[in-house]
Design an enzyme around this catalytic site. Structure first.
Site, short mmCIF file in Angstrom:
data_model
loop_
_atom_site.label_atom_id
_atom_site.label_comp_id
_atom_site.label_asym_id
_atom_site.label_seq_id
_atom_site.Cartn_x
_atom_site.Cartn_y
_atom_site.Cartn_z
N GLU A 11 0.87 -1.16 -0.31
CA GLU A 11 -0.03 0.19 -0.40
C GLU A 11 0.95 1.13 -0.05
OE1 GLU A 11 -2.06 0.17 3.03
OE2 GLU A 11 -2.67 -2.29 3.42
N LYS A 34 2.75 5.06 2.14
CA LYS A 34 2.87 5.01 2.96
C LYS A 34 2.74 6.23 2.54
CE LYS A 34 6.33 5.10 6.96
NZ LYS A 34 5.79 6.07 7.13
N ARG A 58 -1.22 10.97 11.04
CA ARG A 58 -1.66 9.55 10.93
C ARG A 58 -3.65 10.30 11.80
NH1 ARG A 58 -0.31 4.66 12.17
NH2 ARG A 58 -2.38 3.10 12.25
N ARG A 100 -2.26 10.29 16.33
CA ARG A 100 -1.66 9.23 16.75
C ARG A 100 -1.61 9.31 18.13
NH1 ARG A 100 2.57 7.60 14.41
NH2 ARG A 100 2.49 7.93 12.64
N GLU A 105 -4.90 8.75 6.89
CA GLU A 105 -3.66 9.87 7.73
C GLU A 105 -4.49 10.85 6.65
OE1 GLU A 105 0.30 10.21 7.06
OE2 GLU A 105 0.47 8.15 7.89
N ARG A 122 4.50 -2.56 17.91
CA ARG A 122 4.66 -2.75 17.02
C ARG A 122 5.01 -3.65 16.14
NH1 ARG A 122 7.22 1.69 14.23
NH2 ARG A 122 7.30 2.82 16.26
N LYS A 176 6.38 -1.41 6.98
CA LYS A 176 6.98 0.32 6.11
C LYS A 176 8.44 -0.37 5.04
CE LYS A 176 8.87 2.45 9.71
NZ LYS A 176 8.56 4.23 11.03
#
Length: 503
Positions: free
Chosen positions: A209, A211, A216, A231, A260, A370, A376
């Site tokens: 996807e 980034k 966020r 976030r 986002e 995480r 990423k």
């Protein structure tokens, strides 16, 4: 529970570096206590009060001159009751009434209790009882599985409240704690990968996807009420008109979306990150320079009474696609083909986005973690820059020159464009401390300024416009790759080459 017991535990926790010792000390305080008292204590030990912000500042605290009590008799319920009164006391005459409430409480507290309360009320309590330690401590005190307690705390967004549930109802009570529409939860985070291939190798079939380099957001809708959170779980609904309009128009009653917001040019290319953040941070969006924010969503966590976080990403994507218009969804490709994934990555960067996310299509949404299910991948830019100065380190880096001041070439001179202390091993720290002192030009207590002779290779994710440094730009996520003593400073990269990344 005496308030003094909380203060004593705070001091004990702050005096040790052992995580286990912190955990056991806190667990010993709240284990077997009344759940209501434990809830208050947990909030206090994490540096908060249950009621949130209460509008008490350092000036108010400094004006309190009540002599400390010789013995502590105040309970945590006493303190909590005063805070309730402070929150309710508003309007004409409230300043005097609030001062009287505080003065009466202060007069009943010992010196240590007064010190603790002052820092607690202004939000500057630091004693080492971080959320992770507190989570471990409550799970131990309540004798419940840590993973179950952590999940309940994350979904509810109320660590203190869930602590009371755990102590009152155990694992059965925690199992019934779900996502509450309108209460923000910590977002799922991604780990870093060096290439798209890492994700394909790890997951087999993956969702690749865009980034997005924006802000966020987590958006909650409950019928007509829409709330937008950052976030960091701050409510920014009042400056997110475009986001509210999009989500309010969706065909549903309740929804929680992750995504986002970013500014886009007329051709759909992303505006510079600082343009987005400048517009996003404005109190009055209508007075700005018409940078329009576009919400782009990549996940759905709840829909019309059903929590979706435990469902695999593939299923969440199907629901997202059926609900959110295409122009407000992050483009993606589902593939097990490395060539397809790499081509999508190249196209994404070409469009102007900062890279891609590679996600396991079978992974649940791990709120606040995480996890390994999201990776990423960003292109890495490396530049040869010149060291202009270095700052003496602190903590474990005491005695070493650590934070480097970095300069880019402008003709025969060098202009500062950023700092970094990342990527420095102990070996490099020791080497550069000796090397930089050997080319020192002038020295202050905190900084050693050096002749611009030493070249260092720096990896960055990009640059942004900034007035903080003389070059009018700043490096993003700079880290040291290696020192290049084989290169003279005349071969360092130019300021213009860095500015090219802004385009």
């Amino acid at each position: 529970m005496l308030f003094g017991d909380v203060v004593r535990v705070s001091l004990d926790v702050g005096a040790t570096r052992s995580r286990n010792a912190k955990r056991d000390t806190i667990a010993g305080l709240i284990g077997g206590q009344d759940p209501g008292a434990a809830e208050i204590a947990v909030a206090m030990l994490t540096g908060e009060v249950r009621q949130g912000r209460i509008g008490v500042g350092w000036a108010t605290i400094a004006a309190l001159d009540a002599p400390p009590a010789s013995q502590g008799t105040v309970t945590v319920h006493d303190v909590d009751g005063v805070v309730d009164e402070l929150v309710r006391t508003t309007g004409p005459g409230s300043q005097t009434a609030r001062a009287e409430l505080l003065s009466e409480l202060w007069s009943r507290c010992t010196a240590d209790e007064q010190e603790f309360l002052g820092r607690l009320f202004v939000g500057e309590l630091r004693q080492g009882a971080l959320t992770g330690v507190m989570t471990d401590a409550v799970a131990r005190a309540a004798d419940v599985p840590l993973a179950l307690f952590r999940r309940a705390a994350m979904l509810s967004g109320d660590l203190a409240g869930v602590s009371a549930v755990a102590l009152r109802s155990g694992a059965d009570g925690l199992a019934h704690v779900g996502l509450s529409v309108g209460t923000a939860i910590q977002p799922m985070l991604a780990s870093t990968a060096q290439s798209v291939g890492e994700g394909i190798d790890a997951f087999g079939t993956a969702s690749v996807e865009w980034k997005l380099d924006g802000a966020r957001v987590q958006v909650h809708r409950n019928d007509a009420r829409v709330r937008v959170y950052t976030r960091n779980l701050n409510d920014v609904t009042d400056r997110s008109r475009e986001v509210v309009d999009v989500v309010a128009a969706l065909d549903c009653h309740q929804v929680v979306l992750d995504g986002e917001v970013l500014g886009l040019d007329g051709d759909g290319r992303p505006r510079a990150f600082q343009d987005t953040m400048s517009r996003f941070g404005a109190d009055d969006a209508g007075s700005h320079d018409r940078v329009r924010l576009t919400p782009i969503f990549f996940d759905v966590l709840h829909l019309d009474g059903v929590d979706l976080i435990d469902q695999p990403l593939d299923e969440r994507h199907l629901i997202l696609d059926s609900l959110v218009p295409q122009q407000n969804r992050a483009p993606r490709v589902r593939t097990a083909d490395l060539g397809v994934a790499e081509s999508f990555f190249a196209d994404t960067v070409e469009v102007g986005h900062e890279g891609v996310m590679v996600k396991d299509v079978l992974a649940p949404y791990e709120a606040g973690r995480r996890g390994k299910g999201w990776l990423k991948v960003k292109p890495v830019h490396t530049y040869d820059l010149v060291v202009l100065a270095a700052e003496w380190g602190h903590g474990r880096r005491s005695g070493w020159l650590s934070n480097l001041h970095l300069g880019a070439r402008t003709g025969d001179d060098f202009v500062m464009v950023g700092k970094t202390f990342k990527g420095l091993t102990d070996e490099l720290l020791e080497w550069q401390t000796e090397r930089l002192q050997g080319i020192a030009d002038r020295v202050t207590d905190d900084v050693v300024w050096v002749r611009p002779e030493l070249v260092v290779e720096i990896a960055i994710d990009g640059v942004q416009r900034s007035t903080r440094y003389p070059g009018d730009l700043a490096l993003r996520f700079a880290r040291v790759r290696q020192f290049r003593e084989d290169k003279p400073p005349q071969h360092a990269d130019t300021l213009d080459s860095l500015r090219a990344l802004l385009r």
